[in-house]
Design a protein around this motif. Structure first.
Motif, PDB file in Angstrom:
ATOM      1  N   GLY A 193      23.028  -2.974 -15.022  1.00  0.00           N
ATOM      2  CA  GLY A 193      23.895  -4.147 -15.108  1.00  0.00           C
ATOM      3  C   GLY A 193      25.269  -3.780 -15.623  1.00  0.00           C
ATOM      4  O   GLY A 193      25.788  -2.704 -15.338  1.00  0.00           O
ATOM      5  N   THR A 194      25.827  -4.667 -16.441  1.00  0.00           N
ATOM      6  CA  THR A 194      27.220  -4.532 -16.887  1.00  0.00           C
ATOM      7  C   THR A 194      27.356  -4.308 -18.387  1.00  0.00           C
ATOM      8  O   THR A 194      28.448  -4.468 -18.921  1.00  0.00           O
ATOM      9  N   HIS A 195      26.275  -3.931 -19.057  1.00  0.00           N
ATOM     10  CA  HIS A 195      26.292  -3.909 -20.523  1.00  0.00           C
ATOM     11  C   HIS A 195      26.854  -2.644 -21.151  1.00  0.00           C
ATOM     12  O   HIS A 195      27.045  -2.598 -22.349  1.00  0.00           O
ATOM     13  N   ALA A 196      27.128  -1.610 -20.396  1.00  0.00           N
ATOM     14  CA  ALA A 196      27.657  -0.371 -20.962  1.00  0.00           C
ATOM     15  C   ALA A 196      29.059  -0.604 -21.516  1.00  0.00           C
ATOM     16  O   ALA A 196      29.881  -1.282 -20.882  1.00  0.00           O
ATOM     17  N   PRO A 197      29.358  -0.046 -22.686  1.00  0.00           N
ATOM     18  CA  PRO A 197      30.710  -0.196 -23.244  1.00  0.00           C
ATOM     19  C   PRO A 197      31.810   0.273 -22.288  1.00  0.00           C
ATOM     20  O   PRO A 197      32.858  -0.353 -22.211  1.00  0.00           O
ATOM     21  N   LEU A 198      31.567   1.346 -21.540  1.00  0.00           N
ATOM     22  CA  LEU A 198      32.575   1.830 -20.608  1.00  0.00           C
ATOM     23  C   LEU A 198      32.929   0.753 -19.583  1.00  0.00           C
ATOM     24  O   LEU A 198      34.101   0.557 -19.246  1.00  0.00           O
ATOM     25  N   ILE A 199      31.934   0.025 -19.118  1.00  0.00           N
ATOM     26  CA  ILE A 199      32.172  -1.047 -18.153  1.00  0.00           C
ATOM     27  C   ILE A 199      32.920  -2.195 -18.817  1.00  0.00           C
ATOM     28  O   ILE A 199      33.934  -2.685 -18.302  1.00  0.00           O
ATOM     29  N   ARG A 200      32.446  -2.642 -19.949  1.00  0.00           N
ATOM     30  CA  ARG A 200      33.063  -3.777 -20.655  1.00  0.00           C
ATOM     31  C   ARG A 200      34.483  -3.477 -21.116  1.00  0.00           C
ATOM     32  O   ARG A 200      35.371  -4.322 -21.037  1.00  0.00           O
ATOM     33  N   ASN A 201      34.716  -2.261 -21.601  1.00  0.00           N
ATOM     34  CA  ASN A 201      36.028  -1.906 -22.148  1.00  0.00           C
ATOM     35  C   ASN A 201      37.116  -1.782 -21.082  1.00  0.00           C
ATOM     36  O   ASN A 201      38.296  -1.784 -21.415  1.00  0.00           O
ATOM     37  N   HIS A 202      36.733  -1.642 -19.839  1.00  0.00           N
ATOM     38  CA  HIS A 202      37.708  -1.526 -18.757  1.00  0.00           C
ATOM     39  C   HIS A 202      37.698  -2.753 -17.846  1.00  0.00           C
ATOM     40  O   HIS A 202      38.119  -2.697 -16.700  1.00  0.00           O
ATOM     41  N   ALA A 203      37.237  -3.866 -18.383  1.00  0.00           N
ATOM     42  CA  ALA A 203      37.093  -5.100 -17.601  1.00  0.00           C
ATOM     43  C   ALA A 203      38.429  -5.576 -17.053  1.00  0.00           C
ATOM     44  O   ALA A 203      39.477  -5.109 -17.465  1.00  0.00           O
ATOM     45  N   ARG A 204      38.328  -6.531 -16.177  1.00  0.00           N
ATOM     46  CA  ARG A 204      39.395  -7.113 -15.366  1.00  0.00           C
ATOM     47  C   ARG A 204      39.589  -6.225 -14.147  1.00  0.00           C
ATOM     48  O   ARG A 204      40.667  -5.763 -13.836  1.00  0.00           O
ATOM     49  N   TYR A 205      38.456  -6.016 -13.458  1.00  0.00           N
ATOM     50  CA  TYR A 205      38.428  -5.180 -12.267  1.00  0.00           C
ATOM     51  C   TYR A 205      39.032  -5.924 -11.080  1.00  0.00           C
ATOM     52  O   TYR A 205      38.785  -7.103 -10.885  1.00  0.00           O
ATOM     53  N   ASN A 206      39.792  -5.193 -10.281  1.00  0.00           N
ATOM     54  CA  ASN A 206      40.384  -5.741  -9.065  1.00  0.00           C
ATOM     55  C   ASN A 206      39.460  -5.596  -7.865  1.00  0.00           C
ATOM     56  O   ASN A 206      39.595  -6.316  -6.886  1.00  0.00           O
ATOM     57  N   PHE A 207      38.541  -4.624  -7.949  1.00  0.00           N
ATOM     58  CA  PHE A 207      37.670  -4.300  -6.817  1.00  0.00           C
ATOM     59  C   PHE A 207      36.305  -3.937  -7.384  1.00  0.00           C
ATOM     60  O   PHE A 207      36.194  -3.039  -8.215  1.00  0.00           O
ATOM     61  N   VAL A 208      35.272  -4.666  -6.941  1.00  0.00           N
ATOM     62  CA  VAL A 208      33.904  -4.403  -7.388  1.00  0.00           C
ATOM     63  C   VAL A 208      33.042  -4.172  -6.156  1.00  0.00           C
ATOM     64  O   VAL A 208      33.071  -4.956  -5.208  1.00  0.00           O
ATOM     65  N   LEU A 209      32.266  -3.095  -6.206  1.00  0.00           N
ATOM     66  CA  LEU A 209      31.360  -2.725  -5.133  1.00  0.00           C
ATOM     67  C   LEU A 209      29.943  -2.715  -5.664  1.00  0.00           C
ATOM     68  O   LEU A 209      29.700  -2.241  -6.774  1.00  0.00           O
ATOM     69  N   ALA A 210      29.019  -3.210  -4.874  1.00  0.00           N
ATOM     70  CA  ALA A 210      27.606  -3.146  -5.246  1.00  0.00           C
ATOM     71  C   ALA A 210      26.788  -3.010  -3.967  1.00  0.00           C
ATOM     72  O   ALA A 210      26.690  -3.951  -3.191  1.00  0.00           O
ATOM     73  N   ASN A 211      26.256  -1.825  -3.747  1.00  0.00           N
ATOM     74  CA  ASN A 211      25.430  -1.550  -2.574  1.00  0.00           C
ATOM     75  C   ASN A 211      23.996  -1.407  -3.077  1.00  0.00           C
ATOM     76  O   ASN A 211      23.485  -0.291  -3.225  1.00  0.00           O
ATOM     77  N   ILE A 212      23.393  -2.548  -3.383  1.00  0.00           N
ATOM     78  CA  ILE A 212      22.055  -2.565  -3.965  1.00  0.00           C
ATOM     79  C   ILE A 212      21.257  -3.737  -3.415  1.00  0.00           C
ATOM     80  O   ILE A 212      21.793  -4.567  -2.689  1.00  0.00           O
ATOM     81  N   LEU A 213      20.016  -3.797  -3.775  1.00  0.00           N
ATOM     82  CA  LEU A 213      19.089  -4.783  -3.210  1.00  0.00           C
ATOM     83  C   LEU A 213      19.334  -6.191  -3.743  1.00  0.00           C
ATOM     84  O   LEU A 213      19.876  -6.378  -4.838  1.00  0.00           O
ATOM     85  N   LEU A 214      18.894  -7.186  -2.973  1.00  0.00           N
ATOM     86  CA  LEU A 214      19.116  -8.594  -3.287  1.00  0.00           C
ATOM     87  C   LEU A 214      18.696  -8.995  -4.703  1.00  0.00           C
ATOM     88  O   LEU A 214      19.486  -9.657  -5.384  1.00  0.00           O
ATOM     89  N   PRO A 215      17.516  -8.641  -5.199  1.00  0.00           N
ATOM     90  CA  PRO A 215      17.159  -9.092  -6.549  1.00  0.00           C
ATOM     91  C   PRO A 215      18.171  -8.642  -7.608  1.00  0.00           C
ATOM     92  O   PRO A 215      18.507  -9.403  -8.522  1.00  0.00           O
ATOM     93  N   VAL A 216      18.688  -7.441  -7.470  1.00  0.00           N
ATOM     94  CA  VAL A 216      19.670  -6.947  -8.436  1.00  0.00           C
ATOM     95  C   VAL A 216      21.012  -7.644  -8.228  1.00  0.00           C
ATOM     96  O   VAL A 216      21.674  -8.029  -9.198  1.00  0.00           O
ATOM     97  N   LEU A 217      21.408  -7.848  -6.990  1.00  0.00           N
ATOM     98  CA  LEU A 217      22.660  -8.563  -6.724  1.00  0.00           C
ATOM     99  C   LEU A 217      22.622  -9.972  -7.300  1.00  0.00           C
ATOM    100  O   LEU A 217      23.636 -10.470  -7.798  1.00  0.00           O
TER     101      LEU A 217
END
Length: 152
Positions: A68-92
């Motif tokens: 998910g999105t809980h890693a500090p690296l992800i949270r600390n760099h928030a305000r993304y202009n482009f997000v990609l997720a190539n994963i299965l429906l339950p995770v999406l």
């Protein structure tokens, strides 16, 4: 493969469920901008790091082991202009709500890894987060959905 043409030249990109890192590498090489790539699987992270190095994209990509999105690296760099997720429906489905506050105004979100019969379910959940569906593409038995967050 997701195209950066959908969002111009993004300042900040997040690749959720990076797997081999192919999408993160493509964005990093094309745009020469920072990418955060995450996966819950440490083997996937190691593979993606090696692939980024081999494809001369390693200087632009930072990796996070995260479900998910809980890693500090992800949270600390928030305000993304482009997000990609190539994963299965339950995770999406699970990612829609936590990704929403990480998006910059006008951000583009590209979801892939969907079977055509699953696309409407994914679209409904992400639209409920205030995103607008901009395109739906079917190719070789898979569907890709592209959304845009409003500029508010």
């Amino acid at each position: 493969m997701a195209s950066t043409r959908a969002c111009g030249r993004p300042k900040r990109t997040l690749d959720l469920g990076t797997g081999t890192g192919v999408l993160a590498i493509a964005v990093a090489r094309r745009c020469r901008r920072p990418v955060i790539a995450s996966d819950f699987d440490p083997v996937a992270i190691a593979t993606a790091q090696e692939n980024a190095r081999r494809n001369r994209a390693g200087n632009f990509i930072r990796f996070a082991k995260a479900a998910g999105t809980h890693a500090p690296l992800i949270r600390n760099h928030a305000r993304y202009n482009f997000v990609l997720a190539n994963i299965l429906l339950p995770v999406l489905k699970q990612l829609a709500r936590p990704v929403r506050p990480l998006l910059a105004p006008g951000a583009t979100v590209v979801l892939s890894g969907l079977l055509p019969a699953q696309a409407n379910a994914a679209a409904n959940i992400w639209r409920a987060q205030g995103l607008t569906l901009k395109s739906r593409r079917n190719l070789d038995g898979w569907t890709t959905l592209t959304f845009r967050r409003g500029r508010y």
